[in-house]
Design a protein around this motif. Sequence first.
Motif, PDB file in Angstrom:
ATOM      1  N   GLY A 127       0.781  -1.227   0.000  1.00 33.84           N
ATOM      2  CA  GLY A 127       0.000   0.000   0.000  1.00 33.84           C
ATOM      3  C   GLY A 127       0.812   1.276   0.000  1.00 33.84           C
ATOM      4  N   THR A 130       0.503   3.825  -3.528  1.00 34.94           N
ATOM      5  CA  THR A 130      -0.738   4.472  -3.941  1.00 34.94           C
ATOM      6  C   THR A 130      -0.485   5.941  -4.268  1.00 34.94           C
ATOM      7  OG1 THR A 130      -2.023   2.982  -2.554  1.00 34.94           O
ATOM      8  CG2 THR A 130      -3.100   5.019  -3.279  1.00 34.94           C
ATOM      9  N   PHE A 148      -3.310  -2.709  -9.608  1.00 36.54           N
ATOM     10  CA  PHE A 148      -2.990  -1.527  -8.816  1.00 36.54           C
ATOM     11  C   PHE A 148      -3.219  -0.252  -9.643  1.00 36.54           C
ATOM     12  CE2 PHE A 148       0.018  -4.962  -7.601  1.00 36.54           C
ATOM     13  CZ  PHE A 148      -0.523  -5.245  -6.349  1.00 36.54           C
ATOM     14  N   ALA A 150      -4.214   2.600  -8.905  1.00 38.08           N
ATOM     15  CA  ALA A 150      -3.891   3.869  -8.252  1.00 38.08           C
ATOM     16  C   ALA A 150      -2.405   4.191  -8.312  1.00 38.08           C
ATOM     17  CB  ALA A 150      -4.348   3.845  -6.788  1.00 38.08           C
TER      18      ALA A 150
END
Length: 326
Positions: A127, A130, A148, A150
């Motif tokens: 994470g 992002t 993914f 983002a």
Amino acid sequence: MSQGSSQPGPAAPHRVVVIVDENSNPFELSCAIEVFGLRRPELGRDLYDFSLCSPEPGTRMRDGLFTLTGVAGLAAADAADTLIVPNRPDVEVPRRPAVLDAVRRAHARGARLVGFCSGAFTLAEAGVLTGRRATAHWMWAASFRARFPAVRLEQDVLFVDDGDILTAAGSAAALDLGLHIVRRDHGAEIANAVSRRLVFAANRDGGQRQFIERPVPDVPDTSLAPVLAWAQRRLDRPLAVADLAARAAVSPATLHRRFRAQLGTTPLAWLTGERLALACRLIERGESRVEVVARRSGLGSAATLRALMRRETGLSPSEYGRRFGP
């Protein structure tokens, strides 16, 4: 130093830790060891404090080629200044939670994170990518974007430096990124010394596009090596794309095509990059007069030198000299 002196001692070496996990790729691990883990007697000092860690006492490497034992436990990642995350060929298999937690903790405390090849998947799973820029091997670009969305994936590059998170596109690009990190930490002169020991280019031009599978032409283009070597010996002189084309005995348009095909860049961008690299070396060797550096590197004016150095290194010439000068 007398007892009780308040002067600080020498700073501790920057600590680089690599997490090795099940099915990790041995090649990228070797790249990390070669760049960050070797002793440097030719430089008179070691550049990094290097170690490996793993969540298990024994780690089975890719395809069961061998099992790695005798390395530190995963807790060692919590002491890293730079943490290199695991990568492996089976990108669809999720990383174990303990590894992702170690990556998140490192990011939260401000450590630098590095992913080689499919290591970008580990960073994205944790994470920390992002809204950030990253790259991964071109073979997995579609899979990465689907999983993914983002993350701002940049496919046509060898590596991406997004400040505290850096990613390399493929196996050999781990060396490109490793040398970039050495250059960022210790300057171009030291990075050149490391690259010479590796027998690897300190600055490899171009992007992944040059490696994507394509039909082989019936008559391959002539190598650019002779004209590049000729230009590198004349960076301090007036030198334009037309001069490179004349030396190669081709038209400027043909020269552009060959640069794009063989280096993935333009003649002007290559020439500017070589001149900036020369300017950095001059500053590292003690030349503090900006006008002299600009003239000897072929960049022309102090204003041009300042703008390029700020754009490419984030530092002004004087700041660069204070950081990497003699």
